[in-house]
Write a protein that holds these residues in place. Structure first.
Motif, PDB file in Angstrom:
ATOM      1  N   SER A   3       0.840  -1.192   0.000  1.00  0.00           N
ATOM      2  CA  SER A   3       0.000   0.000   0.000  1.00  0.00           C
ATOM      3  C   SER A   3       0.881   1.250   0.000  1.00  0.00           C
ATOM      4  O   SER A   3       2.026   1.202   0.418  1.00  0.00           O
ATOM      5  N   PHE A   4       0.316   2.314  -0.448  1.00  0.00           N
ATOM      6  CA  PHE A   4       1.047   3.578  -0.545  1.00  0.00           C
ATOM      7  C   PHE A   4       0.540   4.527   0.537  1.00  0.00           C
ATOM      8  O   PHE A   4      -0.588   4.412   1.009  1.00  0.00           O
ATOM      9  N   ILE A   5       1.413   5.460   0.876  1.00  0.00           N
ATOM     10  CA  ILE A   5       1.038   6.489   1.839  1.00  0.00           C
ATOM     11  C   ILE A   5       1.459   7.823   1.243  1.00  0.00           C
ATOM     12  O   ILE A   5       2.455   7.920   0.523  1.00  0.00           O
ATOM     13  N   GLY A   6       0.763   8.821   1.544  1.00  0.00           N
ATOM     14  CA  GLY A   6       1.076  10.137   1.015  1.00  0.00           C
ATOM     15  C   GLY A   6       1.946  10.928   1.997  1.00  0.00           C
ATOM     16  O   GLY A   6       1.679  10.943   3.189  1.00  0.00           O
ATOM     17  N   ILE A   7       2.992  11.514   1.483  1.00  0.00           N
ATOM     18  CA  ILE A   7       3.856  12.364   2.296  1.00  0.00           C
ATOM     19  C   ILE A   7       3.867  13.734   1.633  1.00  0.00           C
ATOM     20  O   ILE A   7       3.975  13.843   0.422  1.00  0.00           O
ATOM     21  N   ARG A   8       3.820  14.770   2.446  1.00  0.00           N
ATOM     22  CA  ARG A   8       3.765  16.108   1.886  1.00  0.00           C
ATOM     23  C   ARG A   8       5.189  16.680   1.794  1.00  0.00           C
ATOM     24  O   ARG A   8       5.936  16.680   2.752  1.00  0.00           O
ATOM     25  N   PHE A   9       5.550  17.118   0.582  1.00  0.00           N
ATOM     26  CA  PHE A   9       6.829  17.782   0.328  1.00  0.00           C
ATOM     27  C   PHE A   9       6.530  19.110  -0.348  1.00  0.00           C
ATOM     28  O   PHE A   9       5.499  19.266  -0.999  1.00  0.00           O
ATOM     29  N   LYS A  10       7.455  20.013  -0.236  1.00  0.00           N
ATOM     30  CA  LYS A  10       7.327  21.249  -1.008  1.00  0.00           C
ATOM     31  C   LYS A  10       7.496  20.890  -2.471  1.00  0.00           C
ATOM     32  O   LYS A  10       8.170  19.923  -2.819  1.00  0.00           O
ATOM     33  N   LYS A  11       6.851  21.670  -3.311  1.00  0.00           N
ATOM     34  CA  LYS A  11       6.824  21.382  -4.737  1.00  0.00           C
ATOM     35  C   LYS A  11       8.223  21.287  -5.332  1.00  0.00           C
ATOM     36  O   LYS A  11       8.526  20.364  -6.098  1.00  0.00           O
ATOM     37  N   GLU A  12       9.140  22.215  -4.997  1.00  0.00           N
ATOM     38  CA  GLU A  12      10.512  22.223  -5.540  1.00  0.00           C
ATOM     39  C   GLU A  12      11.263  20.957  -5.147  1.00  0.00           C
ATOM     40  O   GLU A  12      11.941  20.341  -5.972  1.00  0.00           O
ATOM     41  N   THR A  13      11.128  20.560  -3.880  1.00  0.00           N
ATOM     42  CA  THR A  13      11.819  19.363  -3.396  1.00  0.00           C
ATOM     43  C   THR A  13      11.263  18.113  -4.081  1.00  0.00           C
ATOM     44  O   THR A  13      12.024  17.214  -4.472  1.00  0.00           O
ATOM     45  N   ALA A  14       9.963  18.044  -4.234  1.00  0.00           N
ATOM     46  CA  ALA A  14       9.342  16.882  -4.882  1.00  0.00           C
ATOM     47  C   ALA A  14       9.800  16.755  -6.331  1.00  0.00           C
ATOM     48  O   ALA A  14      10.099  15.656  -6.806  1.00  0.00           O
ATOM     49  N   PHE A  25      16.834   5.354 -10.699  1.00  0.00           N
ATOM     50  CA  PHE A  25      16.069   4.216 -10.186  1.00  0.00           C
ATOM     51  C   PHE A  25      14.836   3.952 -11.042  1.00  0.00           C
ATOM     52  O   PHE A  25      14.422   4.780 -11.845  1.00  0.00           O
ATOM     53  N   LYS A  26      14.244   2.772 -10.792  1.00  0.00           N
ATOM     54  CA  LYS A  26      13.038   2.399 -11.537  1.00  0.00           C
ATOM     55  C   LYS A  26      11.796   3.081 -10.971  1.00  0.00           C
ATOM     56  O   LYS A  26      10.867   3.392 -11.701  1.00  0.00           O
ATOM     57  N   SER A  27      11.780   3.234  -9.629  1.00  0.00           N
ATOM     58  CA  SER A  27      10.603   3.855  -9.010  1.00  0.00           C
ATOM     59  C   SER A  27      11.052   4.820  -7.913  1.00  0.00           C
ATOM     60  O   SER A  27      12.186   4.770  -7.440  1.00  0.00           O
ATOM     61  N   HIS A  28      10.126   5.665  -7.491  1.00  0.00           N
ATOM     62  CA  HIS A  28      10.419   6.617  -6.424  1.00  0.00           C
ATOM     63  C   HIS A  28      10.629   5.886  -5.098  1.00  0.00           C
ATOM     64  O   HIS A  28      11.458   6.287  -4.282  1.00  0.00           O
ATOM     65  N   THR A  29       9.880   4.802  -4.884  1.00  0.00           N
ATOM     66  CA  THR A  29      10.005   4.014  -3.658  1.00  0.00           C
ATOM     67  C   THR A  29      11.406   3.410  -3.557  1.00  0.00           C
ATOM     68  O   THR A  29      12.026   3.446  -2.502  1.00  0.00           O
ATOM     69  N   MET A  35      18.341   5.407  -0.613  1.00  0.00           N
ATOM     70  CA  MET A  35      18.964   6.535   0.083  1.00  0.00           C
ATOM     71  C   MET A  35      18.939   6.317   1.588  1.00  0.00           C
ATOM     72  O   MET A  35      19.934   6.561   2.285  1.00  0.00           O
ATOM     73  N   LEU A  36      17.812   5.853   2.129  1.00  0.00           N
ATOM     74  CA  LEU A  36      17.726   5.597   3.574  1.00  0.00           C
ATOM     75  C   LEU A  36      18.700   4.496   3.990  1.00  0.00           C
ATOM     76  O   LEU A  36      19.361   4.595   5.030  1.00  0.00           O
ATOM     77  N   ASP A  37      18.793   3.447   3.171  1.00  0.00           N
ATOM     78  CA  ASP A  37      19.730   2.355   3.474  1.00  0.00           C
ATOM     79  C   ASP A  37      21.174   2.863   3.475  1.00  0.00           C
ATOM     80  O   ASP A  37      21.980   2.470   4.323  1.00  0.00           O
ATOM     81  N   PHE A  38      21.497   3.720   2.537  1.00  0.00           N
ATOM     82  CA  PHE A  38      22.853   4.257   2.451  1.00  0.00           C
ATOM     83  C   PHE A  38      23.238   4.971   3.757  1.00  0.00           C
ATOM     84  O   PHE A  38      24.291   4.734   4.333  1.00  0.00           O
ATOM     85  N   PHE A  39      22.340   5.836   4.234  1.00  0.00           N
ATOM     86  CA  PHE A  39      22.647   6.571   5.465  1.00  0.00           C
ATOM     87  C   PHE A  39      22.679   5.640   6.676  1.00  0.00           C
ATOM     88  O   PHE A  39      23.506   5.805   7.571  1.00  0.00           O
ATOM     89  N   PHE A  40      21.788   4.643   6.686  1.00  0.00           N
ATOM     90  CA  PHE A  40      21.731   3.722   7.814  1.00  0.00           C
ATOM     91  C   PHE A  40      22.986   2.846   7.869  1.00  0.00           C
ATOM     92  O   PHE A  40      23.634   2.733   8.916  1.00  0.00           O
ATOM     93  N   TYR A  41      23.379   2.219   6.771  1.00  0.00           N
ATOM     94  CA  TYR A  41      24.517   1.284   6.763  1.00  0.00           C
ATOM     95  C   TYR A  41      25.859   1.989   6.941  1.00  0.00           C
ATOM     96  O   TYR A  41      26.772   1.458   7.546  1.00  0.00           O
TER      97      TYR A  41
END
Length: 126
Positions: A3-14, A25-29, A35-41
């Motif tokens: 399932s998807f969830i909506g997150i609000r970003f400013k238009k420029e950042t999005a 990448f193939k998808s935004h997900t 990116m999250l994995d990179f910072f975590f690992y």
């Protein structure tokens, strides 16, 4: 299906994220998860600086290499070439001019070679 969830970003950042995601990448997900994995690992924060970039490192290396080349050229001009020239001049020997000894005759008598000789007849003289 996830399932998807909506997150609000400013238009420029999005927009920036969408462009980056389409390129890499193939998808935004998948882009966000990577990116999250990179910072975590790597245990780093997105807010901290990683140090000099590749371009600045390359520029510094080029400057240092050029400085080393300049030093070597200066050494070659001021030290190596003159030293080599002095050493070569020490080892170059000229043959001393041969001076005749005081007792030696200055004129050597050479008999010219005779090409033709008259034939002498001993029988005719008797």
């Amino acid at each position: 299906m996830d399932s998807f969830i909506g997150i609000r970003f400013k238009k420029e950042t999005a927009k920036r994220f969408q462009e980056f995601s389409k390129i890499h990448f193939k998808s935004h997900t998948e882009a966000m998860a990577t990116m999250l994995d990179f910072f975590f690992y790597n245990e780093i924060s997105p807010r901290e600086r990683l140090g000099p970039t590749g371009r600045t490192i390359e520029a510094n290396l080029k400057k240092r290499i050029n400085a080393v080349i300049a030093i070597m050229r200066d050494m070659e001009k001021t030290q190596t070439k003159p030293t080599v020239a002095m050493i070569e001049s020490l080892f170059q020997t000229e043959e001393p001019k041969k001076k005749p000894l005081i007792l030696e005759k200055k004129y050597v008598e050479e008999k010219p070679k005779v090409r033709f000789q008259e034939k002498q007849n001993h029988n005719n003289e008797l």
